[in-house]
Design an enzyme around this catalytic site. Structure first.
Site, PDB file in Angstrom:
ATOM      1  N   TYR A 106       0.677  -1.079   0.320  1.00 60.63           N
ATOM      2  CA  TYR A 106      -0.295   0.206   0.353  1.00 60.63           C
ATOM      3  C   TYR A 106       0.545   1.501   0.401  1.00 60.63           C
ATOM      4  O   TYR A 106       1.802   1.373   0.944  1.00 60.63           O
ATOM      5  CB  TYR A 106      -1.155  -0.209   1.158  1.00 60.63           C
ATOM      6  CG  TYR A 106      -2.274  -1.358   0.831  1.00 60.63           C
ATOM      7  CD1 TYR A 106      -2.315  -1.545  -0.049  1.00 60.63           C
ATOM      8  CD2 TYR A 106      -3.296  -1.290   2.341  1.00 60.63           C
ATOM      9  CE1 TYR A 106      -3.828  -2.671   0.111  1.00 60.63           C
ATOM     10  CE2 TYR A 106      -3.487  -1.973   2.207  1.00 60.63           C
ATOM     11  CZ  TYR A 106      -4.312  -2.751   1.158  1.00 60.63           C
ATOM     12  OH  TYR A 106      -5.268  -3.608   0.736  1.00 60.63           O
TER      13      TYR A 106
ATOM     14  N   ASN B 140      -8.735 -13.217  -1.206  1.00 61.92           N
ATOM     15  CA  ASN B 140      -9.291 -13.311  -2.840  1.00 61.92           C
ATOM     16  C   ASN B 140      -9.148 -14.867  -2.518  1.00 61.92           C
ATOM     17  O   ASN B 140      -8.844 -15.309  -4.425  1.00 61.92           O
ATOM     18  CB  ASN B 140      -8.403 -12.249  -3.312  1.00 61.92           C
ATOM     19  CG  ASN B 140      -9.009 -10.840  -3.342  1.00 61.92           C
ATOM     20  OD1 ASN B 140      -9.823 -10.300  -3.092  1.00 61.92           O
ATOM     21  ND2 ASN B 140      -7.886 -10.477  -2.269  1.00 61.92           N
TER      22      ASN B 140
ATOM     23  N   SER C  73     -13.740  -2.732   0.074  1.00 56.46           N
ATOM     24  CA  SER C  73     -14.805  -2.461  -0.802  1.00 56.46           C
ATOM     25  C   SER C  73     -16.298  -2.255  -1.024  1.00 56.46           C
ATOM     26  O   SER C  73     -17.166  -2.446  -1.632  1.00 56.46           O
ATOM     27  CB  SER C  73     -14.337  -2.811  -2.127  1.00 56.46           C
ATOM     28  OG  SER C  73     -14.616  -1.333  -3.583  1.00 56.46           O
TER      29      SER C  73
ATOM     30  N   LEU D 261     -18.188  -0.348  -0.517  1.00 62.97           N
ATOM     31  CA  LEU D 261     -19.372   0.506  -1.106  1.00 62.97           C
ATOM     32  C   LEU D 261     -19.037   0.521  -2.229  1.00 62.97           C
ATOM     33  O   LEU D 261     -19.013   1.955  -3.159  1.00 62.97           O
ATOM     34  CB  LEU D 261     -19.512   1.941  -0.497  1.00 62.97           C
ATOM     35  CG  LEU D 261     -19.527   1.782   0.925  1.00 62.97           C
ATOM     36  CD1 LEU D 261     -19.161   3.624   2.188  1.00 62.97           C
ATOM     37  CD2 LEU D 261     -20.843   2.216   1.068  1.00 62.97           C
TER      38      LEU D 261
ATOM     39  N   GLY E  57     -16.126   1.035  -4.175  1.00 63.98           N
ATOM     40  CA  GLY E  57     -14.678   1.452  -4.522  1.00 63.98           C
ATOM     41  C   GLY E  57     -16.110   3.211  -5.014  1.00 63.98           C
ATOM     42  O   GLY E  57     -15.485   3.940  -5.452  1.00 63.98           O
ATOM     43  N   GLY E  58     -17.403   3.472  -4.149  1.00 64.94           N
ATOM     44  CA  GLY E  58     -17.968   4.955  -4.466  1.00 64.94           C
ATOM     45  C   GLY E  58     -18.951   3.966  -5.468  1.00 64.94           C
ATOM     46  O   GLY E  58     -20.036   5.138  -5.782  1.00 64.94           O
TER      47      GLY E  58
ATOM     48  N   GLY F 201     -11.125   8.187   6.131  1.00 59.98           N
ATOM     49  CA  GLY F 201     -10.439   8.976   7.035  1.00 59.98           C
ATOM     50  C   GLY F 201     -11.268  10.312   7.600  1.00 59.98           C
ATOM     51  O   GLY F 201     -10.240  10.712   8.993  1.00 59.98           O
TER      52      GLY F 201
END
Length: 299
Positions: A51, A158, A209, A211, A213-214, A265
């Site tokens: 990350y 995964n 994820s 949501l 990724g929006g 955040g």
């Protein structure tokens, strides 16, 4: 070696720090955010070696160094096994690839321990299924790390049911989670057997994820628009204050008792997420959301 059953070790919500650098927090601000999360009962944190191009773990560790006592109040979950072709990190090769070798797993953990300024990782996950994975070798790495006290628990991310079963068959202690993508927009985990296996083994899946990724809020395709309308409708019925809460309630209703990885955040959104645990959704409402995603009724 024995499969056994896992004891659930992951909380309902996990704070994901893959966007930590994007939040542009100072080390002290990161400490303050962590303390606020702890006060809300969100004490599990999710990371991965890659990350932020290998910089997020170290940034998190620098914050922990300012307040060492916080380390005993939180759990650190991190992942390894993805090897991007990044020349600046000295990685040989021209292609992104996976590496689940014993040497790489152990080296990655040692690097993570240094980054986090800690003496143990609470949960280590293999980040992606490796087509070249030698299950015995991974199990050997896990066993060595466990005996050394470097890692307390292990899991995967995964993985398909067969891939998890293969690795579990070589470990003499239970794997504790399978971190998967799951949301009302992306529901493959409901169909491919991974959640059935989690319920069978009594392990909590972790949903990344949640949501989408929006996509649930930013996309204007037919599927997203159907979902938005029904999420608002169900939200009014159950007393939710945001669409996020409806999604978290929908996911939490699953019998596998998932943990949900939050990627914000914004402490207000973290607080709202935890309050979704006070909401309940009946089967008709749950399937109404499922139907809005698939575009058709159950048979």
């Amino acid at each position: 070696m024995s499969e056994g059953k896992s004891k659930r070790v992951v909380e309902p919500f996990v704070m994901g720090f893959w966007r930590l650098l994007d939040w542009q927090l100072s080390e002290q601000q990161c400490v303050s955010f962590l303390k606020e999360c702890i006060e809300l009962g969100v004490t599990h944190t999710d990371h991965a070696d890659i990350y932020g191009q290998y910089e997020c773990e170290a940034a998190f560790g620098a914050a922990l160094k300012l307040a060492p006592s916080i380390r005993d109040e939180i759990k650190i979950i991190t992942k390894c096994g993805i090897r991007p072709a990044l020349a600046k990190k000295g990685l040989a090769g021209k292609a992104n690839h996976y590496d689940s070798s014993k040497a790489h797993i152990i080296a990655s953990v040692q690097q993570s321990l240094q980054h986090f300024n800690t003496d143990r990782i609470d949960v280590l996950l293999i980040h992606r299924p490796d087509y070249l994975m030698r299950a015995d070798e991974v199990a050997e790495a896990f066993q060595q790390l466990k005996q050394q006290g470097d890692v307390l628990h292990f899991g995967v991310s995964n993985f398909s049911p067969s891939q998890l079963s293969l690795l579990q068959s070589r470990c003499d202690f239970p794997l504790v989670t399978n971190q998967l993508e799951c949301s009302p927009y992306e529901m493959a985990a409901l169909e491919n057997g991974t959640l059935d296996q989690c319920q069978e083994l009594d392990i909590s899946p972790m949903f990344w994820s949640p949501l989408a990724g929006g996509k649930l809020f930013s996309r204007d395709d037919e599927k997203a628009l159907r979902l938005q309308a029904v999420l608002r409708q169900v939200g009014e019925e159950i007393g939710a204050t945001s669409l996020d809460q409806v999604v978290y309630c929908w996911l939490s209703t699953l019998p596998s008792k998932p943990s949900i990885v939050l990627g914000t955040g914004n402490i207000d959104r973290v607080s709202a997420a935890t309050k979704s645990q006070l909401l309940t959704m009946n089967p008709e409402q749950w399937y109404r959301i499922w139907q809005s995603s698939t575009g058709h009724s159950v048979p």
